[in-house]
Design a protein around this motif. Structure first.
Motif, mmCIF file in Angstrom:
data_model
loop_
_atom_site.group_PDB
_atom_site.id
_atom_site.type_symbol
_atom_site.label_atom_id
_atom_site.label_comp_id
_atom_site.label_asym_id
_atom_site.label_seq_id
_atom_site.Cartn_x
_atom_site.Cartn_y
_atom_site.Cartn_z
ATOM 1 N N THR A 38 12.240 0.430 2.706
ATOM 2 C CA THR A 38 11.339 -0.756 2.584
ATOM 3 C C THR A 38 10.086 -0.343 2.158
ATOM 4 O O THR A 38 9.470 0.829 2.618
ATOM 5 N N VAL A 39 9.418 -1.138 1.439
ATOM 6 C CA VAL A 39 8.146 -0.720 0.802
ATOM 7 C C VAL A 39 7.198 -0.889 1.672
ATOM 8 O O VAL A 39 7.220 -1.990 2.610
ATOM 9 N N THR A 40 6.414 0.258 1.840
ATOM 10 C CA THR A 40 5.074 0.160 2.703
ATOM 11 C C THR A 40 3.810 -0.080 1.918
ATOM 12 O O THR A 40 2.899 -0.877 2.415
ATOM 13 N N LYS A 41 3.673 0.468 0.795
ATOM 14 C CA LYS A 41 2.671 -0.095 -0.207
ATOM 15 C C LYS A 41 2.986 0.444 -1.841
ATOM 16 O O LYS A 41 3.745 1.062 -1.747
ATOM 17 N N MET A 42 2.173 -0.013 -2.461
ATOM 18 C CA MET A 42 2.343 0.393 -4.085
ATOM 19 C C MET A 42 0.690 0.544 -4.639
ATOM 20 O O MET A 42 -0.026 -0.250 -4.014
ATOM 21 N N GLU A 43 0.532 1.630 -5.127
ATOM 22 C CA GLU A 43 -0.564 2.032 -5.414
ATOM 23 C C GLU A 43 -0.668 2.060 -7.238
ATOM 24 O O GLU A 43 0.083 2.733 -7.707
ATOM 25 N N TRP A 44 -1.369 1.244 -7.708
ATOM 26 C CA TRP A 44 -1.799 0.823 -9.008
ATOM 27 C C TRP A 44 -2.699 1.574 -9.486
ATOM 28 O O TRP A 44 -3.894 1.357 -9.630
ATOM 29 N N ILE A 45 -2.513 3.060 -9.675
ATOM 30 C CA ILE A 45 -3.584 3.986 -10.148
ATOM 31 C C ILE A 45 -3.055 4.903 -11.587
ATOM 32 O O ILE A 45 -1.726 4.950 -11.587
ATOM 33 N N ASN A 46 -4.071 5.285 -12.344
ATOM 34 C CA ASN A 46 -3.570 6.136 -13.315
ATOM 35 C C ASN A 46 -3.468 7.531 -12.872
ATOM 36 O O ASN A 46 -4.310 7.961 -12.242
ATOM 37 N N GLY A 79 6.551 -6.490 -17.360
ATOM 38 C CA GLY A 79 6.662 -7.728 -16.561
ATOM 39 C C GLY A 79 6.639 -7.341 -15.031
ATOM 40 O O GLY A 79 6.562 -8.250 -14.273
ATOM 41 N N PHE A 80 6.255 -6.031 -14.937
ATOM 42 C CA PHE A 80 6.201 -5.876 -13.442
ATOM 43 C C PHE A 80 4.754 -5.802 -12.995
ATOM 44 O O PHE A 80 4.025 -5.356 -13.572
ATOM 45 N N THR A 81 4.363 -6.766 -12.114
ATOM 46 C CA THR A 81 3.165 -7.173 -11.430
ATOM 47 C C THR A 81 2.747 -6.660 -10.248
ATOM 48 O O THR A 81 3.780 -6.227 -9.403
ATOM 49 N N LYS A 82 1.446 -6.691 -9.817
ATOM 50 C CA LYS A 82 1.082 -6.417 -8.392
ATOM 51 C C LYS A 82 1.956 -7.247 -7.470
ATOM 52 O O LYS A 82 2.221 -6.842 -6.199
ATOM 53 N N ASP A 83 2.302 -8.387 -7.779
ATOM 54 C CA ASP A 83 2.935 -9.397 -6.911
ATOM 55 C C ASP A 83 4.687 -9.236 -7.096
ATOM 56 O O ASP A 83 5.192 -9.894 -6.192
ATOM 57 N N SER A 84 5.062 -8.272 -8.069
ATOM 58 C CA SER A 84 6.610 -8.096 -8.085
ATOM 59 C C SER A 84 7.235 -7.368 -6.671
ATOM 60 O O SER A 84 8.026 -7.474 -6.582
ATOM 61 N N LEU A 85 6.166 -6.636 -6.108
ATOM 62 C CA LEU A 85 6.518 -5.727 -5.023
ATOM 63 C C LEU A 85 5.853 -5.629 -3.931
ATOM 64 O O LEU A 85 4.787 -5.088 -3.821
ATOM 65 N N LYS A 86 6.041 -6.542 -2.896
ATOM 66 C CA LYS A 86 5.410 -6.666 -1.669
ATOM 67 C C LYS A 86 5.619 -5.530 -0.622
ATOM 68 O O LYS A 86 7.066 -5.293 -0.381
ATOM 69 N N THR A 89 9.313 -5.356 1.410
ATOM 70 C CA THR A 89 10.487 -5.642 0.461
ATOM 71 C C THR A 89 11.514 -4.585 0.756
ATOM 72 O O THR A 89 11.135 -3.306 0.576
ATOM 73 N N GLU A 90 12.880 -4.681 0.751
ATOM 74 C CA GLU A 90 13.751 -3.820 0.785
ATOM 75 C C GLU A 90 14.073 -3.396 -0.701
ATOM 76 O O GLU A 90 14.380 -4.566 -1.428
ATOM 77 N N ILE A 91 14.262 -1.946 -1.166
ATOM 78 C CA ILE A 91 14.689 -1.957 -2.433
ATOM 79 C C ILE A 91 15.758 -0.632 -2.520
ATOM 80 O O ILE A 91 15.560 0.086 -1.281
ATOM 81 N N SER A 92 15.971 -0.447 -3.681
ATOM 82 C CA SER A 92 16.832 0.789 -3.853
ATOM 83 C C SER A 92 16.424 1.395 -5.368
ATOM 84 O O SER A 92 16.078 0.564 -5.961
ATOM 85 N N VAL A 93 16.129 2.769 -5.433
ATOM 86 C CA VAL A 93 15.480 3.386 -6.388
ATOM 87 C C VAL A 93 16.449 4.448 -6.829
ATOM 88 O O VAL A 93 16.900 5.327 -5.943
ATOM 89 N N ASP A 94 16.870 4.575 -7.994
ATOM 90 C CA ASP A 94 17.542 5.681 -8.816
ATOM 91 C C ASP A 94 16.348 6.519 -9.300
ATOM 92 O O ASP A 94 15.440 5.988 -10.253
ATOM 93 N N GLY A 95 16.307 7.922 -9.168
ATOM 94 C CA GLY A 95 15.495 8.725 -9.681
ATOM 95 C C GLY A 95 15.742 10.190 -9.660
ATOM 96 O O GLY A 95 16.792 10.404 -9.440
ATOM 97 N N TYR A 96 14.823 11.202 -9.740
ATOM 98 C CA TYR A 96 15.118 12.515 -9.353
ATOM 99 C C TYR A 96 13.993 13.285 -8.829
ATOM 100 O O TYR A 96 12.518 12.987 -8.625
ATOM 101 N N LEU A 110 14.547 0.591 -10.252
ATOM 102 C CA LEU A 110 14.367 0.018 -9.015
ATOM 103 C C LEU A 110 14.942 -1.147 -9.050
ATOM 104 O O LEU A 110 15.041 -2.346 -9.910
ATOM 105 N N THR A 111 15.835 -1.369 -7.685
ATOM 106 C CA THR A 111 16.627 -2.779 -7.843
ATOM 107 C C THR A 111 16.121 -3.632 -6.538
ATOM 108 O O THR A 111 15.787 -2.984 -5.254
ATOM 109 N N LEU A 112 15.817 -4.883 -6.849
ATOM 110 C CA LEU A 112 15.220 -5.893 -5.666
ATOM 111 C C LEU A 112 16.115 -6.300 -5.178
ATOM 112 O O LEU A 112 17.402 -6.116 -5.504
ATOM 113 N N PRO A 113 16.164 -6.928 -3.978
ATOM 114 C CA PRO A 113 16.935 -7.560 -3.115
ATOM 115 C C PRO A 113 17.876 -8.645 -3.951
ATOM 116 O O PRO A 113 19.255 -8.957 -3.589
#
Length: 133
Positions: A38-46, A79-86, A89-96, A110-113
């Motif tokens: 479950t997403v707790t926060k998203m940081e839009w930082i460089n 097409g991914f905006t700050k509003d895309s992931l609140k 939200t329960e998500i699935s992520v494939d990564g390393y 990232l897979t959305l519900p």
């Protein structure tokens, strides 16, 4: 004077690129992970956006993972905006996973519900990471 200004411009322009790391410096292409939480926060930082998710383990405890995504500009162009992931939200992520074994990963997909999949990473063979598909 123009030469000094040009040199200063180049030094300042190159500085962020020097600070940017390659995939292989922090993440292990031989340690793929699939994380559901479950997403707790998203940081839009460089230079990279970060997604924080709480993952429930089988024993009922919760781990907090940090998922590195592409740059905010790259995500916006996809097409991914700050509003895309609140948060919530329960998500699935494939990564390393990170090389040091910490609860950090470089996100690939990232897979959305609703089943929509978003490409998070900007990793490719030239950066020392696995080839993007």
């Amino acid at each position: 004077m123009k030469t000094a200004a040009a040199v200063l411009f180049l030094v300042l322009a190159v500085r962020p690129a020097i600070a940017h790391h390659a995939f292989a410096a922090e993440f292990d292409a031989k340690k793929p992970v699939k994380i559901r939480g479950t997403v707790t926060k998203m940081e839009w930082i460089n230079p990279h956006a970060w997604i924080h998710i709480d993952v429930k383990k089988p024993d009922g405890t919760t781990e907090t993972w940090m998922i590195e995504a592409g740059t905010p500009n790259t995500l916006l162009r996809r097409g991914f905006t700050k509003d895309s992931l609140k948060a919530g939200t329960e998500i699935s992520v494939d990564g390393y996973q990170s090389k040091d074994g910490s609860l950090r990963a470089n996100g690939r997909n990232l897979t959305l519900p609703d089943g929509q999949t978003l490409f998070l990473g900007n990793v490719n063979a030239t950066e020392g990471g696995p080839e993007s598909k």
